[in-house]
Write a protein that holds these residues in place. Sequence first.
Motif, short mmCIF file in Angstrom:
data_model
loop_
_atom_site.label_atom_id
_atom_site.label_comp_id
_atom_site.label_asym_id
_atom_site.label_seq_id
_atom_site.Cartn_x
_atom_site.Cartn_y
_atom_site.Cartn_z
N LYS A 40 19.05 -19.26 -12.02
CA LYS A 40 18.83 -20.18 -13.14
C LYS A 40 19.07 -19.50 -14.48
O LYS A 40 19.40 -20.15 -15.47
CB LYS A 40 17.42 -20.76 -13.09
N THR A 41 18.92 -18.19 -14.51
CA THR A 41 19.11 -17.45 -15.76
C THR A 41 20.44 -16.71 -15.81
O THR A 41 20.83 -16.19 -16.85
CB THR A 41 17.97 -16.43 -15.97
N SER A 42 21.13 -16.64 -14.67
CA SER A 42 22.43 -15.95 -14.64
C SER A 42 23.26 -16.49 -13.49
O SER A 42 22.79 -16.56 -12.36
CB SER A 42 22.22 -14.44 -14.46
N ASP A 67 0.82 -1.21 0.00
CA ASP A 67 0.00 0.00 0.00
C ASP A 67 0.85 1.26 0.00
O ASP A 67 0.41 2.32 0.43
CB ASP A 67 -0.92 0.01 1.23
N SER A 68 2.09 1.14 -0.50
CA SER A 68 2.99 2.29 -0.51
C SER A 68 3.44 2.59 -1.93
O SER A 68 3.04 1.92 -2.88
CB SER A 68 4.22 1.99 0.36
N GLU A 69 4.30 3.58 -2.07
CA GLU A 69 4.84 3.94 -3.38
C GLU A 69 5.93 2.96 -3.83
O GLU A 69 6.41 3.03 -4.96
CB GLU A 69 5.42 5.35 -3.34
N TYR A 70 6.31 2.05 -2.94
CA TYR A 70 7.40 1.12 -3.24
C TYR A 70 6.88 -0.19 -3.83
O TYR A 70 6.11 -0.91 -3.19
CB TYR A 70 8.22 0.81 -1.99
N ALA A 71 7.32 -0.48 -5.03
CA ALA A 71 7.14 -1.81 -5.59
C ALA A 71 8.25 -2.69 -5.01
O ALA A 71 9.23 -2.19 -4.46
CB ALA A 71 7.26 -1.75 -7.11
N PHE A 72 8.10 -4.00 -5.13
CA PHE A 72 9.20 -4.86 -4.70
C PHE A 72 9.27 -6.10 -5.57
O PHE A 72 8.28 -6.57 -6.14
CB PHE A 72 9.12 -5.22 -3.22
N ALA A 73 10.51 -6.59 -5.70
CA ALA A 73 10.78 -7.80 -6.46
C ALA A 73 11.81 -8.62 -5.68
O ALA A 73 12.33 -8.16 -4.66
CB ALA A 73 11.30 -7.45 -7.85
N PHE A 74 12.09 -9.83 -6.17
CA PHE A 74 12.97 -10.74 -5.45
C PHE A 74 14.11 -11.19 -6.37
O PHE A 74 13.87 -11.55 -7.53
CB PHE A 74 12.19 -11.96 -4.97
N ALA A 75 15.32 -11.18 -5.84
CA ALA A 75 16.49 -11.62 -6.61
C ALA A 75 17.30 -12.55 -5.71
O ALA A 75 17.78 -12.14 -4.65
CB ALA A 75 17.34 -10.44 -7.05
N THR A 76 17.44 -13.80 -6.12
CA THR A 76 18.06 -14.79 -5.24
C THR A 76 19.05 -15.69 -5.96
O THR A 76 18.86 -16.03 -7.13
CB THR A 76 16.98 -15.68 -4.57
N GLY A 77 20.09 -16.08 -5.23
CA GLY A 77 21.06 -17.03 -5.76
C GLY A 77 20.55 -18.45 -5.80
O GLY A 77 21.21 -19.34 -6.33
N SER A 78 19.37 -18.68 -5.24
CA SER A 78 18.73 -19.99 -5.33
C SER A 78 18.18 -20.22 -6.73
O SER A 78 18.28 -19.35 -7.60
CB SER A 78 17.59 -20.10 -4.31
N LEU A 79 17.56 -21.37 -6.93
CA LEU A 79 16.85 -21.67 -8.17
C LEU A 79 15.35 -21.48 -7.94
O LEU A 79 14.90 -21.49 -6.79
CB LEU A 79 17.18 -23.10 -8.62
N PRO A 80 14.56 -21.28 -8.99
CA PRO A 80 13.16 -20.86 -8.80
C PRO A 80 12.32 -21.75 -7.89
O PRO A 80 11.69 -21.25 -6.95
CB PRO A 80 12.60 -20.86 -10.23
#
Length: 221
Positions: free
Chosen positions: A139-141, A103-116
Amino acid sequence: MKKTKLLIFDIDGTLIDSVSGYHEVIINAMTDLGIENIDTDFNALKHHTDSYALKYNYENFFDKELPADLLDQFENLIVTYLKTQPKTIAIKGVDKILNQLRDSEYAFAFATGSLPESAILKMKSAGLEMNAALLATSKTSFSREGFVLEAIEKAKSYYNLAEFEQIISVGDGIWDLKTAQNLNLEFIGIGTKNKAVMEANGMECWFEDFTNFEISNSCVS
């Protein structure tokens, strides 16, 4: 509320307490693929990611390039072993802060060294919701820079934005900090385990967990 800024969250050690026992899972999965003499000092590898740990150990042991399809087998084995492990635990305050961010101006995403599939399973085990459309993994990089950039692009697409006014990386390790520095992203550190080394390498903003987590001008620009 319209999203204008972006937070990119690392997962293991940042959102969930999943590191304990996970190295054993990785080692068991590699062993099942026939790899011996595994270098278990994963923190010392060029890239602190599951996919690169497999690539490094496979190519060192077999003296040939990692087959493209082996990453899928590795991922399946990791998931199988994870299902035998105790549930992961969310870092204190995570659920509350993620709900507030929605509910804020901040979007968020996830970036992990794990696999999906393993990342999704660990988050689910901790009782945390995660939109797979906003997940970028090793998995992609093999490099963290690669999948952090992918997370940014996924967030732009998902939120239908050409650019974000501000992008902040949130992580618990020196590898997260270095990646943010390499990509000229702002950074917020989480957790006590790697606090000293992150501070020694330029971290300015830090929280023990998400209980009192906030984004302020005094913390990031």
